[in-house]
Motif scaffolding. Structure first.
Motif, PDB file in Angstrom:
ATOM      1  N   LYS A  87      54.615  66.440  35.103  1.00  8.04           N
ATOM      2  CA  LYS A  87      56.030  66.366  35.451  1.00  8.04           C
ATOM      3  C   LYS A  87      56.791  67.633  35.002  1.00  8.04           C
ATOM      4  O   LYS A  87      57.785  68.009  35.590  1.00  8.04           O
ATOM      5  CB  LYS A  87      56.595  65.126  34.741  1.00  8.04           C
ATOM      6  CG  LYS A  87      58.035  64.845  34.955  1.00  8.04           C
ATOM      7  CD  LYS A  87      58.244  63.691  35.883  1.00  8.04           C
ATOM      8  CE  LYS A  87      59.689  63.273  35.908  1.00  8.04           C
ATOM      9  NZ  LYS A  87      60.081  62.700  37.165  1.00  8.04           N
ATOM     10  N   LEU A  88      56.308  68.241  33.927  1.00  2.05           N
ATOM     11  CA  LEU A  88      57.016  69.407  33.375  1.00  2.05           C
ATOM     12  C   LEU A  88      55.997  70.365  32.749  1.00  2.05           C
ATOM     13  O   LEU A  88      55.050  69.913  32.085  1.00  2.05           O
ATOM     14  CB  LEU A  88      57.998  68.925  32.287  1.00  2.05           C
ATOM     15  CG  LEU A  88      58.894  69.973  31.637  1.00  2.05           C
ATOM     16  CD1 LEU A  88      59.985  70.455  32.613  1.00  2.05           C
ATOM     17  CD2 LEU A  88      59.582  69.405  30.381  1.00  2.05           C
ATOM     18  N   GLY A 108      62.154  74.408  39.064  1.00  8.96           N
ATOM     19  CA  GLY A 108      63.016  73.611  38.191  1.00  8.96           C
ATOM     20  C   GLY A 108      62.264  72.742  37.203  1.00  8.96           C
ATOM     21  O   GLY A 108      62.868  71.961  36.460  1.00  8.96           O
ATOM     22  N   LYS A 109      60.957  72.897  37.177  1.00 11.95           N
ATOM     23  CA  LYS A 109      60.168  72.054  36.261  1.00 11.95           C
ATOM     24  C   LYS A 109      59.306  72.889  35.321  1.00 11.95           C
ATOM     25  O   LYS A 109      58.235  72.459  34.899  1.00 11.95           O
ATOM     26  CB  LYS A 109      59.283  71.107  37.077  1.00 11.95           C
ATOM     27  CG  LYS A 109      60.113  70.073  37.802  1.00 11.95           C
ATOM     28  CD  LYS A 109      59.249  69.204  38.662  1.00 11.95           C
ATOM     29  CE  LYS A 109      60.135  68.239  39.433  1.00 11.95           C
ATOM     30  NZ  LYS A 109      59.419  67.628  40.521  1.00 11.95           N
ATOM     31  N   ILE A 190      65.154  67.032  28.839  1.00 11.04           N
ATOM     32  CA  ILE A 190      64.962  67.559  30.201  1.00 11.04           C
ATOM     33  C   ILE A 190      64.247  66.529  31.065  1.00 11.04           C
ATOM     34  O   ILE A 190      64.604  66.300  32.222  1.00 11.04           O
ATOM     35  CB  ILE A 190      64.167  68.887  30.154  1.00 11.04           C
ATOM     36  CG1 ILE A 190      65.008  69.978  29.519  1.00 11.04           C
ATOM     37  CG2 ILE A 190      63.687  69.317  31.536  1.00 11.04           C
ATOM     38  CD1 ILE A 190      66.251  70.331  30.302  1.00 11.04           C
ATOM     39  N   THR A 193      66.215  64.061  32.828  1.00 10.82           N
ATOM     40  CA  THR A 193      67.074  64.509  33.936  1.00 10.82           C
ATOM     41  C   THR A 193      66.277  64.807  35.212  1.00 10.82           C
ATOM     42  O   THR A 193      66.851  65.094  36.249  1.00 10.82           O
ATOM     43  CB  THR A 193      67.850  65.796  33.571  1.00 10.82           C
ATOM     44  OG1 THR A 193      66.901  66.871  33.469  1.00 10.82           O
ATOM     45  CG2 THR A 193      68.588  65.667  32.267  1.00 10.82           C
ATOM     46  N   LEU A 194      64.953  64.817  35.121  1.00  9.57           N
ATOM     47  CA  LEU A 194      64.143  65.236  36.289  1.00  9.57           C
ATOM     48  C   LEU A 194      63.884  64.078  37.255  1.00  9.57           C
ATOM     49  O   LEU A 194      63.792  62.943  36.841  1.00  9.57           O
ATOM     50  CB  LEU A 194      62.798  65.827  35.836  1.00  9.57           C
ATOM     51  CG  LEU A 194      62.861  67.149  35.063  1.00  9.57           C
ATOM     52  CD1 LEU A 194      61.457  67.606  34.675  1.00  9.57           C
ATOM     53  CD2 LEU A 194      63.537  68.237  35.871  1.00  9.57           C
TER      54      LEU A 194
END
Ligand code: GRF
Length: 194
Positions: A87-88, A108-109, A190, A193-194
């Motif tokens: 995811k990140l 953005g990740k 973070i 917020t994803l």
């Protein structure tokens, strides 16, 4: 998402090139019950670095792939990330610039931690330059990664005071201490917020 300690956790990947002290702080924090993520994998562009040992000790799968100069290897890494539902991506002392196609796909990740109060002191040897310029404060910055070096949107910064007795080594120590405290918590924020 995987269930860990009875709680659903997002998978994250940490990219490193060396010592891995931030990696260690992220892993330690991820093991807490209330944390929303699990370090699913570590990717290093360099062989034999201490961070890879930290991954091994914590039973985290690691890959050593110097992928930034090769689209074939870059795609291989992207496939691994996709398969593992990452995811990140957290860069923690990753000393290469990610290729543009890579950043576009993970847009953005991807986040990074940098040892200065950006936009001041992008790049290497930040503490030496801070001393040479007689700065009164320095610190660290967590930011989103874009295709320009240390230039993506700032997420959070933390400051430390510089005294007359400070050396670049002592500043490094102080800054690392705040890095280890804010990076793991910021990843949690973070992710929400994803
Ligand atoms: C840290 O100072 C980080 O801010 C920078 O590289 C250093 C990595 O240290 N990007 P470590 O490998 O996490 O110990």
């Amino acid at each position: 998402m995987k269930k860990l300690n009875g709680k659903l956790k997002y998978n994250i990947a940490v990219f490193i090139s060396g010592r891995g002290s931030n990696l260690k702080s992220i892993i330690d924090y991820s093991l807490k019950k209330e944390t929303s993520y699990k370090v699913k994998m570590v990717i290093s562009n360099k062989k034999g670095v201490k961070g890879l040992l930290i991954a091994k000790k914590n039973n985290i799968k690691s890959y050593c792939i110097n992928f930034t100069q090769s689209k074939r290897l870059g795609n291989k890494v992207l496939n691994i990330l996709k398969k593992n539902n990452i995811k990140l991506i957290c860069l923690a002392g990753f000393m290469k610039i990610l290729p543009t196609y890579f950043i576009k796909i993970y847009g953005g990740k991807i986040i990074n931690i940098h040892p200065s109060l950006l936009p001041k002191y992008k790049g290497l040897n930040t503490h030496k330059r801070v001393i040479a310029n007689k700065e009164k404060f320095t610190g660290c910055t967590i930011h989103f990664v874009n295709r320009f070096l240390d230039s993506g949107k700032i997420i959070i910064q933390s400051k430390v005071k510089i005294t007359k007795r400070d050396t670049s080594r002592s500043i490094e120590k102080k800054v690392l201490k705040i890095e280890h405290s804010i990076y793991p918590k910021t990843i949690d924020k973070i992710l929400s917020t994803l």
